[in-house]
Scaffold this active site. Sequence first.
Site, PDB file in Angstrom:
ATOM      1  N   GLN A 197      43.274  61.680  49.098  1.00  0.00           N
ATOM      2  CA  GLN A 197      44.360  60.753  49.328  1.00  0.00           C
ATOM      3  C   GLN A 197      45.209  60.926  48.608  1.00  0.00           C
ATOM      4  OE1 GLN A 197      43.397  57.135  47.686  1.00  0.00           O
ATOM      5  NE2 GLN A 197      42.008  56.680  49.452  1.00  0.00           N
TER       6      GLN A 197
ATOM      7  N   ARG B  28      33.226  58.780  49.229  1.00  0.00           N
ATOM      8  CA  ARG B  28      33.175  56.879  50.042  1.00  0.00           C
ATOM      9  C   ARG B  28      31.301  57.307  49.711  1.00  0.00           C
ATOM     10  NH1 ARG B  28      38.316  53.884  51.356  1.00  0.00           N
ATOM     11  NH2 ARG B  28      39.317  54.587  49.537  1.00  0.00           N
TER      12      ARG B  28
ATOM     13  N   TRP C 280      34.524  49.671  48.915  1.00  0.00           N
ATOM     14  CA  TRP C 280      33.996  51.345  47.825  1.00  0.00           C
ATOM     15  C   TRP C 280      32.720  50.990  47.134  1.00  0.00           C
ATOM     16  CZ3 TRP C 280      39.207  49.325  46.521  1.00  0.00           C
ATOM     17  CH2 TRP C 280      40.666  49.157  46.883  1.00  0.00           C
TER      18      TRP C 280
ATOM     19  N   HIS D 287      39.178  56.476  45.008  1.00  0.00           N
ATOM     20  CA  HIS D 287      39.803  56.528  45.594  1.00  0.00           C
ATOM     21  C   HIS D 287      41.165  56.767  44.451  1.00  0.00           C
ATOM     22  CE1 HIS D 287      40.857  52.044  44.077  1.00  0.00           C
ATOM     23  NE2 HIS D 287      40.553  52.540  43.300  1.00  0.00           N
TER      24      HIS D 287
ATOM     25  N   ALA E 219      53.608  51.141  44.265  1.00  0.00           N
ATOM     26  CA  ALA E 219      52.004  51.854  44.276  1.00  0.00           C
ATOM     27  C   ALA E 219      51.769  51.736  45.238  1.00  0.00           C
ATOM     28  CB  ALA E 219      51.166  52.137  43.358  1.00  0.00           C
TER      29      ALA E 219
ATOM     30  N   VAL F 125      47.570  44.516  43.501  1.00  0.00           N
ATOM     31  CA  VAL F 125      49.541  44.665  43.648  1.00  0.00           C
ATOM     32  C   VAL F 125      49.589  43.417  44.103  1.00  0.00           C
ATOM     33  CG1 VAL F 125      49.206  47.190  44.554  1.00  0.00           C
ATOM     34  CG2 VAL F 125      49.036  45.629  46.423  1.00  0.00           C
TER      35      VAL F 125
HETATM   36  C1  YSA Z   1      46.527  50.216  48.078  1.00  0.00           C
HETATM   37  C2  YSA Z   1      47.902  49.255  46.794  1.00  0.00           C
HETATM   38  C3  YSA Z   1      48.452  50.201  45.526  1.00  0.00           C
HETATM   39  O1  YSA Z   1      49.398  49.726  45.474  1.00  0.00           O
HETATM   40  C4  YSA Z   1      48.259  52.085  45.814  1.00  0.00           C
HETATM   41  C5  YSA Z   1      47.218  52.252  46.571  1.00  0.00           C
HETATM   42  C6  YSA Z   1      46.441  51.312  47.869  1.00  0.00           C
HETATM   43  C7  YSA Z   1      45.715  52.387  48.238  1.00  0.00           C
HETATM   44  C8  YSA Z   1      44.187  51.789  47.884  1.00  0.00           C
HETATM   45  N1  YSA Z   1      43.237  52.224  46.945  1.00  0.00           N
HETATM   46  C9  YSA Z   1      42.664  52.663  49.095  1.00  0.00           C
HETATM   47  O2  YSA Z   1      42.468  53.232  48.736  1.00  0.00           O
HETATM   48  N2  YSA Z   1      43.219  52.140  50.311  1.00  0.00           N
HETATM   49  S1  YSA Z   1      42.620  51.759  51.144  1.00  0.00           S
HETATM   50  O3  YSA Z   1      40.837  52.269  51.195  1.00  0.00           O
HETATM   51  O4  YSA Z   1      42.598  51.453  52.522  1.00  0.00           O
HETATM   52  O5  YSA Z   1      42.158  53.512  51.557  1.00  0.00           O
HETATM   53  C10 YSA Z   1      44.134  54.522  51.670  1.00  0.00           C
HETATM   54  C11 YSA Z   1      43.611  55.347  53.101  1.00  0.00           C
HETATM   55  O6  YSA Z   1      42.905  56.725  53.160  1.00  0.00           O
HETATM   56  C12 YSA Z   1      43.519  54.817  54.103  1.00  0.00           C
HETATM   57  O7  YSA Z   1      45.000  54.010  55.185  1.00  0.00           O
HETATM   58  C13 YSA Z   1      42.718  56.011  54.766  1.00  0.00           C
HETATM   59  O8  YSA Z   1      44.244  56.448  55.092  1.00  0.00           O
HETATM   60  C14 YSA Z   1      42.128  56.880  53.983  1.00  0.00           C
HETATM   61  N3  YSA Z   1      40.766  56.607  53.727  1.00  0.00           N
HETATM   62  C15 YSA Z   1      40.317  55.725  53.586  1.00  0.00           C
HETATM   63  N4  YSA Z   1      38.823  55.449  53.771  1.00  0.00           N
HETATM   64  C16 YSA Z   1      38.840  56.963  54.129  1.00  0.00           C
HETATM   65  C17 YSA Z   1      39.870  57.568  54.298  1.00  0.00           C
HETATM   66  N5  YSA Z   1      40.134  58.316  55.438  1.00  0.00           N
HETATM   67  C18 YSA Z   1      39.204  59.153  55.269  1.00  0.00           C
HETATM   68  N6  YSA Z   1      37.771  59.201  55.049  1.00  0.00           N
HETATM   69  C19 YSA Z   1      37.910  58.079  54.578  1.00  0.00           C
HETATM   70  N7  YSA Z   1      36.570  57.686  54.827  1.00  0.00           N
END
Ligand code: YSA
Length: 349
Positions: free
Chosen positions: A215, A201, A154, A175, A312, A258
């Site tokens: 998100q 990001r 991140w 996020h 969550a 989590v």
């Molecule tokens: C996980 C567990 C929890 O209890 C609560 C929340 C989460 C999610 C965590 N905060 C998170 O951000 N995970 S992630 O980095 O994998 O991103 C979640 C989703 O955001 C991804 O599955 C994707 O659909 C989207 N995402 C991530 N980076 C992105 C993006 N969409 C577009 N462009 C990007 N650069």
Amino acid sequence: MLERLEELRARAIAEMEAAGDKAALESWRLAYLGRKGALTILLRSIGALPPEERRAAGAAGNQVKTDLETALERKRAALEAAARSTGEPPLDITLPGRAPTLGGLHPTTLMLRQICRAFTALGFQVVEGPEVEWDYYNFEALNIPKDHPARDMWSTFWMDFQNKAGERPMLLRTHTSPMQIRVMERARPPIRVVIPGRCYRYEATDATHESIFFQVEGLAVDQGITMADLKGTLYEFARRLFGPERRVRFRCDYFPFVEPGVEMAIDCFACGGSGCRLCSGSGWIEIMGAGMVHPKVLERVGYDPQVYTGFAFGLGLERIAMLQWGINDIRLFYSNDLRFLKQFKGVGQ
Ligand code: YSA
């Protein structure tokens, strides 16, 4: 010149009197007062007169012009009054109107509304939070301390502001999970919220990655919440959004905030689960990360993890919209191409 002007005036008035309708009057106007009309040409020639004649000719010419314009207005009013008295409408209403161009909702807004509607029907409240966030909420309180490797995925945009220790403690949130902490700090269980919002990001953008995207976070905390509640809620959400025939798969995943953590996938609706280009041959499409809120996270906001538990989740809004509408490049969302945006006009909200 004065004689020619008088002679033109007499001829023009006589012809005007003969004009019996609006079209004839307009032809008269063009013939005398238009850009190439007789009076216009005569007035233009005054400039070529000897100086001693020019002044009187100019004054007389302007007078003739004013008189003809006044007579024209009078004649126009008389013709309209005559038309009204014979029942002819004063306005040509047979000419088709010009349809106003109406805008439509952006696909992100459409999807945001669909997702929020699905969760509010399940008893969740919608809340929002800041896009400029403290390091504490974005990382620290989510069990991601300064030296934690999870920060690497991140790496992001930091605010150009230093605290007394010389650190830069503010960033554009990576996020929506920091809102879990903010909500729990402010409220006591039972909690059921969804939090839509922009995230940022430092990404090399490609067909599935943007540096600014949306998100939707979800959080439920209460006594006796279990993994079965998480699975049931998210299964029902997928069914409402993607249709009753959808199958759902949960697999272990890792997020520091989590325990246990999962990723949720739905069976690919392009191939029905047999494997295709859309699902990279796996038959499944991942739609979000989720899990049971980590006891350390609960303790930090003053909840007793022996009494309260919660789940969550966090999903990528554009990725869901891409699946829903068969969009093959995330960059289309924010490049303001009207050919793309117009396709969503009239899509149900
Ligand atoms: C996980 C567990 C929890 O209890 C609560 C929340 C989460 C999610 C965590 N905060 C998170 O951000 N995970 S992630 O980095 O994998 O991103 C979640 C989703 O955001 C991804 O599955 C994707 O659909 C989207 N995402 C991530 N980076 C992105 C993006 N969409 C577009 N462009 C990007 N650069």
